[in-house]
Design an enzyme around this catalytic site. Sequence first.
Site, short mmCIF file in Angstrom:
data_model
loop_
_atom_site.label_atom_id
_atom_site.label_comp_id
_atom_site.label_asym_id
_atom_site.label_seq_id
_atom_site.Cartn_x
_atom_site.Cartn_y
_atom_site.Cartn_z
N GLY A 261 5.54 2.44 -10.93
CA GLY A 261 5.01 3.77 -10.67
C GLY A 261 4.24 4.38 -11.83
N GLU B 255 11.68 -6.50 -9.22
CA GLU B 255 10.92 -5.31 -9.58
C GLU B 255 11.79 -4.41 -10.45
OE1 GLU B 255 9.98 -2.64 -6.45
OE2 GLU B 255 12.04 -2.64 -5.73
N TRP C 91 0.81 -1.22 0.00
CA TRP C 91 0.00 0.00 0.00
C TRP C 91 0.85 1.27 0.00
CZ3 TRP C 91 -4.48 -1.09 4.01
CH2 TRP C 91 -5.28 -2.12 3.51
N HIS D 164 13.16 -2.22 -1.34
CA HIS D 164 12.27 -1.74 -2.40
C HIS D 164 12.94 -0.58 -3.14
CE1 HIS D 164 8.77 0.03 -4.39
NE2 HIS D 164 8.16 -1.13 -4.20
#
Length: 263
Positions: free
Chosen positions: A173, A167, A10, A97
């Site tokens: 994004g 990723e 989230w 991340h």
Amino acid sequence: MRKIHLIANWKANPKELSDAKRLALGFKGGLMKARFTDVALAVPHPFLFSVGEVLGKSERCRIAAQDVSPVNEGAHTGSVTASMLKSLGVREVIVGHSERRAQGLTDEGVRIRVEKILKSGLTVVLCVGERERDTHGAYLKTIESQLLTALKNVQKSKSGRLIVAYEPVWAIGEDAQSADTPAGFREVAIYIRKVLSGPFGPQAALTIPVLYGGSVTPENAGTFLSEGHASCLLVGRASLLATSFRSIIEEAERVGVTSTRTR
């Protein structure tokens, strides 16, 4: 039976706790009839306890953390430690991340966090990925370096509590060029397992889940799971709408049914 793991990241959303609880309840309801899918909700730290209460003791839908401090305890204002997260019922922690790396998190910082997470008995979701994909394969060296640095001191016995999240930064994004392709992910996943076979051995490398994260949507989730052979998915924006995420769960269930029938 093929089990599919979805991690909903989230990020800094939603704005208020009431919205977070409502969204979590919708996710929990979406899993009521699921046979092949389970979900971890990586919610902002202030919401972990309350969202955990909404989910209860469900094994199908549980809380995860988006990051962790590199310290154990003490005079470190603003830090949230692995033991604190564990006491709230957190089972998995995302580390490395790309958005954290862009804010200054180094490979060495990732390594320290990985060790803290594993020492606390939690599962690491280790994010790796290149900023750009070149045509001559140099980006694979970036992924290799990220993996080997992060896992430098990890014992072979800990491999069962490791998930690798691929990723590609260029696919993440609102400004993403595009999502990767299932074929592109599959090739990188094979390379990741080859790198993992160094510290953990070939057999363990085959069992470590390698997931895809990068503009996952209801439209492409199924192909990454089926054609890309992804073990799991890390879902960002699409996890902020209950309807979109339920559609991804439905796609995961469809892949799970198909996999069972073809065995």
